[in-house]
Structure formats: C-alpha cells, structure tokens
Design an enzyme around this catalytic site. Sequence first.
Site, PDB file in Angstrom:
ATOM      1  CD  GLU A 287      -1.133  -0.008   3.728  1.00 43.37           C
ATOM      2  OE1 GLU A 287      -2.345   0.167   3.541  1.00 43.37           O
ATOM      3  OE2 GLU A 287      -0.635  -0.193   4.858  1.00 43.37           O
ATOM      4  N   GLY A 381      -3.647  -0.300   6.788  1.00 49.20           N
ATOM      5  CA  GLY A 381      -3.888  -1.456   5.932  1.00 49.20           C
ATOM      6  C   GLY A 381      -3.378  -2.756   6.509  1.00 49.20           C
TER       7      GLY A 381
END
Length: 501
Positions: A287, A381
């Site tokens: 991410e 995340g």
Amino acid sequence: MLKRITAAEAAALIKNGDNLGLSGFTPAGTAKAVTRELAVIAKREIEAGKEFKVGILTGASTGQSTDGVLAEVGAIKYRAPYTTNPSFRKHVNAGEIAYNDIHLSQMAQEVRYGFLGQVDWAIIEVCDIEELGERTRIYLTSAGGIAPTVSRLAKNGIILELNAFHSKNAKYLHDVYEPKDPPLREPIMITKVSDRIGKPYIELDTTRIVGVVECDLADEARAFKDNDPVTDNIGFRVAEFLVSEMKRGIIPSTFLPLQSGVGSTANAILGALGHDKAVPDFNVYTEVLQDSIVGLMMDGRVKQASTCSLTVSNECLKQVYDNIDLFKDRLTIRQSEISNSPEVIRRLGVIAINTAIECDIYGNTNSTHICGTKMMNGIGGSGDFERNAYISIFTCPSVAKNGMISSIVPFVSHQDHSEHDVNIIVTEQGIADLRGKSPIQRARAIIENCAHPDYKQLLWDYLKISSTGQTHHNLRAAFAMHDTFLKKGDMHLTDFAEYSK
C-alpha cells in the site's frame, strides 16, 4: 476552458458542516493549498463565536496542511479512516474529533454505500488536465487513494489542485479502477503484480469541476528514524526466516510478493532482504512504497512493484519522475481498495510484514492504542494484508521507552489483530512461529523467543498463575503490567500476587 481560481476562493465555497473527500494516501498526493486556506477561514469564524467544522474523508493519512492545520484550529468534526499527524492525534485523544478508524480497503466502498454520509466536495491534486469538451480527464500525482470515488460522488462539485511540484510523468504510473458495488461486483482481474486493469486517468463531467487552483507545493513527506541495532536485528531475523522458509519449500523458489509497512523497521527488513544473496529478485505488492524499495528497483532487486502511494522523500520522488522510462513499466499506483484488496492479496500470495505496538503471549496484536486508550495512528492497511497473507508477520522491539515498557504482555490492552491472523512474531530477541500451535504452545514460544530478558520471568509467572482451560488467563492480573506502568511509568512489577487474589 476550466476556470482558474485561487485557493482562498476555493476554500470560501466550503461551508460549516460540509464533508470533504480528498485525494492522496499518506501525505503523498493529498490536497494542500485549499485546506490551508480553509483553516484560515475556520479560525476566523471560530474566533468570531461561530461554529465551523468539516468532515474529512481520505484514502489514508494526510499531512500538516490538512489534518494538522484544521485540527489545530478546531475545524474537524469527523475524520476517517487513518491519520499520523501529531496535532490531530492530540485532539482525537482529547475527545474533540470523532475519529473513525477503518480498514483502508473498506474506505471507498463505505463511502459509496453511504455509511459515512454525503460527500459535498472533492478536492483532488493532479499533475495534468486534459479538457475534452463535455468530458475532462485528470491525472493524479503520487497516490491513488479514494480519488475516483469521491470525485464521482461529490454533490457540490470538484476542486482541482494542479500542483506544478509533480512532474506530468506521474501520469504513466497510475492504474485507475473502481469496482462495482454488490451485487454487480466482478472479480478484480489482477493475477500478477504488474497487471493493469484500468485507465491512467479519472474522467469527469466538465461541468462538475468548479475550478482549478494552480500551486507548487511539495509533498509533506514524513521523516523516519534511522536504522539502529534493534531494527537491523529485526530485519536480519525476518530475512533469515524467509530464506529458511524458501529452502524448505514453504515459499516457492521464485519467492512471493512482499508487503511491508512504513518506518525504520520496514526499511531495515527490506534492506536485509535486498542484500541477502539467497533471496531471489522479488516483487512488491503493498500500500505504501518507501525510499528503500525505489532503491532496490533501481538496483534491479525488485522487479515489479504495486502500491497505492509513493510515501517517499521528495528527493526520491524526483528520482522516480526523472527515470520514468525505467519505472513506468515496473511501478503501478492503484486505488486503496485495489492495492489493499483481500481478494488480490490472497490470490497473489503476498507475504505481509507489519509493525505492532504490543503483542500478547497468545499472539493477539495491538497496532493502534497506547495502554488501550490513546490512539497512536490507526489500523491502516495492516488488517487488510495480515488477515489475507500467505504468511502474516508482525514485528516490534521487545521493549520501548528505555525498557520501561514490554512489548510482549499477558493480554493486549487493545486488539486489532486476533491470534487467528498472526503467524509469526519477530523482535530483536528472536522469532516465534505460531503456525499449527495451541494457545499454550504459542504462549511458550512467544515468551521464550520474543520477550526481553527483563520481562521474561514475569511472563512465565503470569502463565503459571493463570487459570486452566484452553487459553490460560488470570483476568485480575491480565493488565497488571499496564496498570503498573500507568501508576509509576514502568511495567516492572515485583510479582502478580496483589493482582491475582
């Protein structure tokens, strides 16, 4: 031609109570010019005795020019899904901001589902604009985030920040794709890290763009601590573990894509992997991309990388833009619901490596709260990746605050990741492999291999006084180490006797 307006003129369009959807993911690619001016307006209104607060919806954290300045003047009513700004954190922990900590893969869809209220304005940072009459194509800068979703849903319109700091070469890196909502959602057809399934731009109805703010503002890149012997040790241990897993056939000889969080520990791990000749050239599906990965790509050690954000220094970002011929076919920036998609993570077999604040002796992990109450950052995340990883790894130093805090505790004070989602725990002391183990077996592995020597006997004592059952706990003493820290600033206690009666 689209109307050019100043940042102050754009900010004046926003009213008390409005919800803003912003581009960006971390401080990379987020709006900066308009939000700075909005803070000026909010401060003036609040000092005049009027209320002025807005909601902020983003892909992840932002920077000082958004979360910071707006929190400092008391202008944020609601915020999701993640933040790292110290000023914002202070006001959240003072109970002054309604902060909703959300898995980043879920943010865009929760906005679309209407769970988080109406999006009134979208403020999107772009590196280029193509006006095609009734339609306009906009090209994002250094992050994907939730920009397509908030642009499409913004009721009052879209404000573009055309930021000259970013090279137009950024347009070659993006893969813009927004999935349909259930029951119409289709498989996300990414089967390789390098796959692109969308377009390099967001296409908009031109009439919905209320103005273009021209600016030249650098990304507010976060500075991370340099590696130290502890983080280097952790990095070495993770690399050694992954090599051993490859040698015994658990990881394919071609290796698997890696995901790593941000910070000095992540840099140490990636550096160790990059320098270990036993590790083949590998791919990254993550991410956030840090400087270390860009360097490994330049050296040829990372073949392909997929990310939602270039969370890099501005010098490193310039290096990417200046070497676009190298990166345009090897680096892809996606939206957060794609970069963090459980479907894709599981399909690709991503090995996930993230940091923890604390882990308990059974493998439950706290990523967000100090002593269970004070928000540090947010889950980000880590849940998206660890829950769906081929191998899920959490790392942390065994102690913090000069040894006053043990990162291995009897019971986590706040749980973000349950024992069911954690395969491996690594500290500078060693590695605990939790796969295939019962709760008591996990406890013994974690205490023996990961706890600091100063706290190891305390943890053995806790296990000894805990009740029998499948999972042993003494609920009276479970938070004794935390309680001791809150009382005297040190987790060391003589014994658990006073807590276990």
